[in-house]
Design a protein around this motif. Structure first.
Motif, PDB file in Angstrom:
ATOM      1  N   ASP A 260       0.814  -1.219   0.426  1.00  0.00           N
ATOM      2  CA  ASP A 260       0.100  -0.237  -0.070  1.00  0.00           C
ATOM      3  C   ASP A 260       1.372   1.077   0.403  1.00  0.00           C
ATOM      4  OD1 ASP A 260      -2.265  -1.554   0.595  1.00  0.00           O
ATOM      5  OD2 ASP A 260      -2.536  -2.034   1.923  1.00  0.00           O
ATOM      6  N   GLY A 261       2.015   0.978  -0.294  1.00  0.00           N
ATOM      7  CA  GLY A 261       2.757   2.710  -1.211  1.00  0.00           C
ATOM      8  C   GLY A 261       2.576   3.405  -2.005  1.00  0.00           C
ATOM      9  N   GLY A 262       1.683   3.139  -2.456  1.00  0.00           N
ATOM     10  CA  GLY A 262       1.240   3.828  -3.398  1.00  0.00           C
ATOM     11  C   GLY A 262       0.598   5.534  -2.857  1.00  0.00           C
ATOM     12  N   VAL A 263       0.494   6.118  -1.657  1.00  0.00           N
ATOM     13  CA  VAL A 263       0.285   7.345  -1.162  1.00  0.00           C
ATOM     14  C   VAL A 263       1.670   7.725  -0.791  1.00  0.00           C
ATOM     15  CG1 VAL A 263      -0.813   8.549   0.762  1.00  0.00           C
ATOM     16  CG2 VAL A 263      -1.920   6.794  -0.291  1.00  0.00           C
ATOM     17  N   LEU A 264       2.986   6.746  -0.135  1.00  0.00           N
ATOM     18  CA  LEU A 264       4.386   7.484  -0.521  1.00  0.00           C
ATOM     19  C   LEU A 264       4.702   7.210  -0.437  1.00  0.00           C
ATOM     20  CD1 LEU A 264       4.973   4.836   3.000  1.00  0.00           C
ATOM     21  CD2 LEU A 264       4.230   7.140   3.156  1.00  0.00           C
ATOM     22  N   LYS A 265       4.374   6.683  -2.551  1.00  0.00           N
ATOM     23  CA  LYS A 265       5.872   7.617  -3.397  1.00  0.00           C
ATOM     24  C   LYS A 265       4.817   8.994  -4.033  1.00  0.00           C
ATOM     25  CE  LYS A 265       5.896   2.741  -4.556  1.00  0.00           C
ATOM     26  NZ  LYS A 265       6.119   1.535  -5.956  1.00  0.00           N
TER      27      LYS A 265
END
Length: 143
Positions: free
Chosen positions: A53-58
């Motif tokens: 779920d790293g989409g927001v962090l990216k």
């Protein structure tokens, strides 16, 4: 002069923020190898290596990086402008003071941009550690 600076800022903003910078590679839903969907996705290589779920962090990292580049470029331009003003002041104390103030503000802005980049990277790293803790097998491999 202000109009030229605004035009340069608009040009930098439009050239450094393409829509594709915020969008990563699209992968199919991450299925497990025990399901037929997961086996198909692994077989055709569409599940990718980073099924998390790293989409927001990216996205946040990309936005902060782009803004840091823009602020850094503006600070460098303002340092050059202040140097030009200093050279062309002709000994006028008012123009010298303006040039010095411009230089000070540009250096402060550059320092703030660097510190903001550092702070955001620290926060994102810690948030990523909280969101994706290492599994037991990963922690055993490190020991």
């Amino acid at each position: 002069m202000k109009r030229i600076i605004l035009q340069v800022l608009a040009l930098l903003t439009l050239s450094l923020i393409p829509a594709t910078a915020l969008v990563g590679t699209a992968h199919a839903d991450c299925g497990t190898a025990s399901t037929s969907k997961g086996q198909v996705l692994q077989g055709i290589g569409e599940s990718g290596d980073d099924c998390n779920d790293g989409g927001v962090l990216k996205a946040v990292t990309a936005v902060v990086t782009i803004l840091s580049i823009v602020v850094g470029a503006i600070a460098v331009i303002m340092i050059i402008v202040s140097g030009f003003r200093y050279i062309t002041s002709g000994g006028d104390s008012g123009k010298l003071g303006t040039a010095k103030n411009t230089l000070i503000y540009a250096l402060v802005g550059l320092a703030v941009a660097v510190l903001a980049q550092l702070l955001v990277n620290i926060v994102i790293t810690q948030a990523d550690k909280v969101a994706n803790p290492p599994t037991k097998t990963e922690s055993k491999k490190k020991d």
